[in-house]
Design a protein around this motif. Structure first.
Motif, PDB file in Angstrom:
ATOM      1  N   LEU A 131       0.856  -1.181   0.000  1.00  0.00           N
ATOM      2  CA  LEU A 131       0.000   0.000   0.000  1.00  0.00           C
ATOM      3  C   LEU A 131       0.900   1.241   0.000  1.00  0.00           C
ATOM      4  CD1 LEU A 131      -3.143   0.162   0.161  1.00  0.00           C
ATOM      5  CD2 LEU A 131      -2.881   0.716   2.584  1.00  0.00           C
ATOM      6  N   PHE A 132       0.474   2.287  -0.705  1.00  0.00           N
ATOM      7  CA  PHE A 132       1.275   3.509  -0.708  1.00  0.00           C
ATOM      8  C   PHE A 132       0.390   4.727  -0.917  1.00  0.00           C
ATOM      9  CE2 PHE A 132       1.087   2.066  -5.074  1.00  0.00           C
ATOM     10  CZ  PHE A 132       0.964   3.213  -5.839  1.00  0.00           C
ATOM     11  N   PHE A 133       0.915   5.884  -0.482  1.00  0.00           N
ATOM     12  CA  PHE A 133       0.257   7.170  -0.677  1.00  0.00           C
ATOM     13  C   PHE A 133       0.750   7.766  -1.996  1.00  0.00           C
ATOM     14  CE2 PHE A 133       0.056   6.592   3.892  1.00  0.00           C
ATOM     15  CZ  PHE A 133      -1.184   7.120   4.242  1.00  0.00           C
ATOM     16  N   LYS A 134      -0.180   8.039  -2.899  1.00  0.00           N
ATOM     17  CA  LYS A 134       0.190   8.595  -4.196  1.00  0.00           C
ATOM     18  C   LYS A 134      -0.146  10.082  -4.245  1.00  0.00           C
ATOM     19  CE  LYS A 134      -0.726   8.245  -9.165  1.00  0.00           C
ATOM     20  NZ  LYS A 134      -1.515   7.540 -10.215  1.00  0.00           N
ATOM     21  N   PRO A 135       0.833  10.954  -4.524  1.00  0.00           N
ATOM     22  CA  PRO A 135       0.526  12.379  -4.682  1.00  0.00           C
ATOM     23  C   PRO A 135      -0.462  12.580  -5.836  1.00  0.00           C
ATOM     24  CG  PRO A 135       2.907  12.013  -4.510  1.00  0.00           C
ATOM     25  CD  PRO A 135       2.272  10.669  -4.683  1.00  0.00           C
ATOM     26  N   THR A 136      -1.421  13.464  -5.638  1.00  0.00           N
ATOM     27  CA  THR A 136      -2.422  13.710  -6.661  1.00  0.00           C
ATOM     28  C   THR A 136      -2.779  15.186  -6.677  1.00  0.00           C
ATOM     29  OG1 THR A 136      -4.573  12.959  -7.508  1.00  0.00           O
ATOM     30  CG2 THR A 136      -4.376  13.229  -5.128  1.00  0.00           C
ATOM     31  N   THR A 137      -3.732  15.557  -7.527  1.00  0.00           N
ATOM     32  CA  THR A 137      -4.145  16.958  -7.607  1.00  0.00           C
ATOM     33  C   THR A 137      -4.886  17.382  -6.350  1.00  0.00           C
ATOM     34  OG1 THR A 137      -6.167  16.263  -8.718  1.00  0.00           O
ATOM     35  CG2 THR A 137      -4.325  16.931 -10.116  1.00  0.00           C
ATOM     36  N   VAL A 138      -4.797  18.666  -6.037  1.00  0.00           N
ATOM     37  CA  VAL A 138      -5.576  19.255  -4.959  1.00  0.00           C
ATOM     38  C   VAL A 138      -6.897  19.723  -5.563  1.00  0.00           C
ATOM     39  CG1 VAL A 138      -5.643  21.002  -3.135  1.00  0.00           C
ATOM     40  CG2 VAL A 138      -3.453  19.982  -3.826  1.00  0.00           C
ATOM     41  N   LYS A 139      -8.009  19.173  -5.092  1.00  0.00           N
ATOM     42  CA  LYS A 139      -9.296  19.423  -5.745  1.00  0.00           C
ATOM     43  C   LYS A 139      -9.788  20.852  -5.510  1.00  0.00           C
ATOM     44  CE  LYS A 139      -8.941  15.215  -6.988  1.00  0.00           C
ATOM     45  NZ  LYS A 139      -7.628  14.974  -6.359  1.00  0.00           N
ATOM     46  N   GLU A 140     -10.568  21.341  -6.451  1.00  0.00           N
ATOM     47  CA  GLU A 140     -11.090  22.718  -6.482  1.00  0.00           C
ATOM     48  C   GLU A 140      -9.951  23.729  -6.354  1.00  0.00           C
ATOM     49  OE1 GLU A 140     -13.743  21.805  -7.397  1.00  0.00           O
ATOM     50  OE2 GLU A 140     -14.185  20.064  -6.212  1.00  0.00           O
ATOM     51  N   ASN A 141      -8.829  23.408  -7.008  1.00  0.00           N
ATOM     52  CA  ASN A 141      -7.632  24.223  -6.877  1.00  0.00           C
ATOM     53  C   ASN A 141      -6.969  24.380  -8.247  1.00  0.00           C
ATOM     54  OD1 ASN A 141      -5.626  25.244  -4.588  1.00  0.00           O
ATOM     55  ND2 ASN A 141      -4.391  24.324  -6.190  1.00  0.00           N
ATOM     56  N   THR A 194     -14.217  22.357 -10.043  1.00  0.00           N
ATOM     57  CA  THR A 194     -13.189  22.466 -11.070  1.00  0.00           C
ATOM     58  C   THR A 194     -12.903  21.098 -11.671  1.00  0.00           C
ATOM     59  OG1 THR A 194     -12.150  24.318  -9.893  1.00  0.00           O
ATOM     60  CG2 THR A 194     -10.810  23.158 -11.532  1.00  0.00           C
ATOM     61  N   PRO A 195     -13.069  20.928 -12.989  1.00  0.00           N
ATOM     62  CA  PRO A 195     -12.672  19.660 -13.616  1.00  0.00           C
ATOM     63  C   PRO A 195     -11.211  19.349 -13.286  1.00  0.00           C
ATOM     64  CG  PRO A 195     -13.930  20.997 -15.154  1.00  0.00           C
ATOM     65  CD  PRO A 195     -13.655  21.875 -13.961  1.00  0.00           C
ATOM     66  N   ASP A 196     -10.915  18.095 -13.022  1.00  0.00           N
ATOM     67  CA  ASP A 196      -9.605  17.755 -12.485  1.00  0.00           C
ATOM     68  C   ASP A 196      -8.468  18.048 -13.454  1.00  0.00           C
ATOM     69  OD1 ASP A 196      -8.221  16.817 -10.196  1.00  0.00           O
ATOM     70  OD2 ASP A 196      -7.812  14.927 -11.225  1.00  0.00           O
ATOM     71  N   GLU A 197      -8.745  18.130 -14.745  1.00  0.00           N
ATOM     72  CA  GLU A 197      -7.678  18.405 -15.700  1.00  0.00           C
ATOM     73  C   GLU A 197      -7.032  19.768 -15.453  1.00  0.00           C
ATOM     74  OE1 GLU A 197      -8.964  19.452 -19.809  1.00  0.00           O
ATOM     75  OE2 GLU A 197     -10.985  19.061 -19.024  1.00  0.00           O
ATOM     76  N   PHE A 198      -7.730  20.653 -14.706  1.00  0.00           N
ATOM     77  CA  PHE A 198      -7.211  21.998 -14.462  1.00  0.00           C
ATOM     78  C   PHE A 198      -6.621  22.154 -13.063  1.00  0.00           C
ATOM     79  CE2 PHE A 198     -11.019  22.797 -17.310  1.00  0.00           C
ATOM     80  CZ  PHE A 198     -10.270  22.835 -18.485  1.00  0.00           C
ATOM     81  N   ASN A 199      -6.708  21.129 -12.220  1.00  0.00           N
ATOM     82  CA  ASN A 199      -6.248  21.260 -10.840  1.00  0.00           C
ATOM     83  C   ASN A 199      -4.738  21.123 -10.722  1.00  0.00           C
ATOM     84  OD1 ASN A 199      -8.667  21.728  -9.402  1.00  0.00           O
ATOM     85  ND2 ASN A 199      -9.220  19.564  -9.542  1.00  0.00           N
TER      86      ASN A 199
END
Length: 506
Positions: free
Chosen positions: A297-307, A350-355
């Motif tokens: 198991l691991f923590f994956k960095p991802t987008t910050v939502k509504e950002n 915000t659509p995630d493609e822009f976060n």
């Protein structure tokens, strides 16, 4: 890890048949998702066993919304929580290594673990947008957050248990988020770090809609009526580790995976790199890349939502997504300007493609492209640029129009309030046009919404918690106990937001 949290099926079995069926027409959704280590979760036949159908209390925020009493917090040491997630995933590594690898993601290669995720793996970007790399928090890759000795500055202690039933979608796609906040012991202004586990609880009967979430709302409301702190702690422990009858436990790796909840961090540690107060977001994933192909198991960095990445507001930004973002943003203007003065009803999706992959709570003098002051980026193209004109035209076309003027810059400021950075500090006391002024974060130094001593921020106490209380109270008062035949009264702004409470950020 405490083994009492591993065997939940026997605990749930005790409740089977405890009440007459009220949603028997609904078929239980027992899928556990991709991260589970032992197949589908065998839930009790229906979720209605948890319904009490009793009188609805006047919800107490300290017992039912934002729990900070010591008896409850003591049930959620970080080592036990991470160990429980690993056990349910049927995966390694140890809880300590899972934590250390997580923070190694903010180191450049080779880091503390050569095979861990590092922030320069994709030239220091997330979603194609640049991120600050390395971060001072990467030092935690060699820390022990479980050692509670007073001499350990890296000990992570639980500081709040948070009910976010208000984040339940109006269609009942899930039943809200249930959070645990941890803070690094050292609390100097230049050495702070907080993490929030934000579990999204599945609706076991989504075909019944939002009414099937009533047992969850009833559970949290019932804590108000319990005077004994130990009894409340028992119930919270069971909700998170074992689950309500018919519902999965809040703590499950699937509830932090893609398409579900998330883990967010609030970072401001001193060190060799620029000290920018910054927020990040992570998802849980599982890979079979451990020793001998074992599950890990691991923590994956991802987008910050509504950002959205700040420079997308600049008409001169060269990213090919700029035009698409600006066209999409125009469709988001009206929800940013709700009627009335309730700041909780300001909404931006915000659509995630822009976060972006990070959210700054203060201005960066080293690299301003990271800043979340969207009005500054908007103005970079000049006062009369086409995007500003288009925003002003969108405001002018609203029906009914805003009761008081709202400029394009103020629309951008409203967008900043919905980002993590704006919610925490950047928007403090900003007049947003119309009837809205963002609450003051600074008069009592409430840079975080719950601090290392479990002290709540002024905006949380005065604005956010009263709204959350009204949401759950309204839901319980307007949802019949027959969970498949009931409905709930919601506001138009909540319908636009897709949640009972409106905003999805704070």
């Amino acid at each position: 890890m405490i083994l009492r949290h591993v065997s939940k099926l026997s605990l749930l079995a005790m409740f089977t048949g405890a009440a007459a069926s009220m949603i028997g027409a609904c078929t239980a959704n027992t899928s556990r998702g991709d991260l589970s280590g032992d197949g589908d979760l065998e839930l009790t036949q229906d979720g209605q066993e948890a319904l009490t159908c009793s009188s609805i209390p006047n919800v107490d925020t300290g017992r039912s919304l934002m729990v900070t009493d010591a008896a409850a917090l003591a049930r959620f040491p970080l080592q036990d929580v991470l160990g429980d997630l690993l056990s349910k995933a049927g995966a390694g590594p140890s809880a300590l290594e899972l934590y250390q690898r997580w923070w190694d993601s903010q180191n450049a290669s080779p880091g503390a673990f050569a095979d861990a995720i590092h922030c320069d793996a994709d030239n220091a970007t997330i979603n194609g947008f640049p991120i600050q790399c390395p971060r001072n928090e990467g030092a935690l890759a060699s820390s022990d957050p479980f050692d509670s000795a007073p001499t350990n500055p890296h000990f992570m202690k639980p500081v709040a248990i948070v009910n976010r039933f208000d984040l339940t979608p109006t269609d009942g796609a899930h039943c809200g988020e249930y959070r645990i906040v941890y803070a690094k012991r050292s609390s100097g202004l230049l050495d702070r770090n907080l993490i929030i586990l934000e579990a999204q609880l599945p609706n076991p009967h989504p075909e019944c809609g939002i009414a099937a979430c009533r047992p969850v709302a009833e559970f949290w409301a019932s804590l108000t009526t319990i005077n004994d702190p130990a009894t409340r702690a028992d119930k919270l422990e069971s909700f998170y580790f074992d689950g309500l009858p018919g519902f999965a436990p809040a703590l499950h790796p699937d509830h932090f995976a893609e398409g579900a909840g998330q883990i967010r961090t609030n970072q401001f540690m001193s060190g060799p790199n620029e000290q920018i107060w910054q927020l990040r977001e992570f998802k849980l994933e599982k890979a079979f890349d451990g020793p001998g192909g074992a599950a890990r198991l691991f923590f994956k960095p991802t987008t910050v939502k509504e950002n959205p990445f700040g420079k997308l507001f600049d008409v001169n930004f060269s990213d090919p997504r700029t035009a698409g973002f600006q066209a999409d943003f125009l469709s988001r203007v009206a929800p940013l300007i709700p009627p009335g003065s309730n700041i909780n009803e300001i909404v931006m999706k915000t659509p995630d493609e822009f976060n972006a992959g990070q959210s700054n709570s203060q201005l960066s003098f080293v690299d301003p492209q990271f800043d979340n002051d969207y009005a500054v980026h908007l103005s970079a193209g000049g006062a009369n640029n086409a995007f500003i004109q288009a925003i002003n035209a969108e405001v002018a076309s609203m029906s009914p129009p805003p009761p008081l003027p709202v400029s394009a810059a103020q629309v951008a400021d409203r967008a900043t309030t919905q980002s993590c950075g704006g919610c925490h500090q950047m928007s403090s006391n900003d007049y947003l046009g119309g009837f809205h002024t963002w609450p003051d974060h600074l008069s009592n130094f409430s840079f975080v919404h719950v601090d290392e001593n479990s002290v709540l921020s002024k905006p949380l106490v005065e604005k956010f918690l009263p709204h959350r209380k009204a949401v759950i109270q309204n839901y319980l008062n307007n949802t019949a106990c027959d969970a498949c035949a009931s409905s709930v009264v919601i506001s138009s702004s909540a319908e636009e937001a897709g949640t009972l409470g409106g905003s999805t950020t704070h």
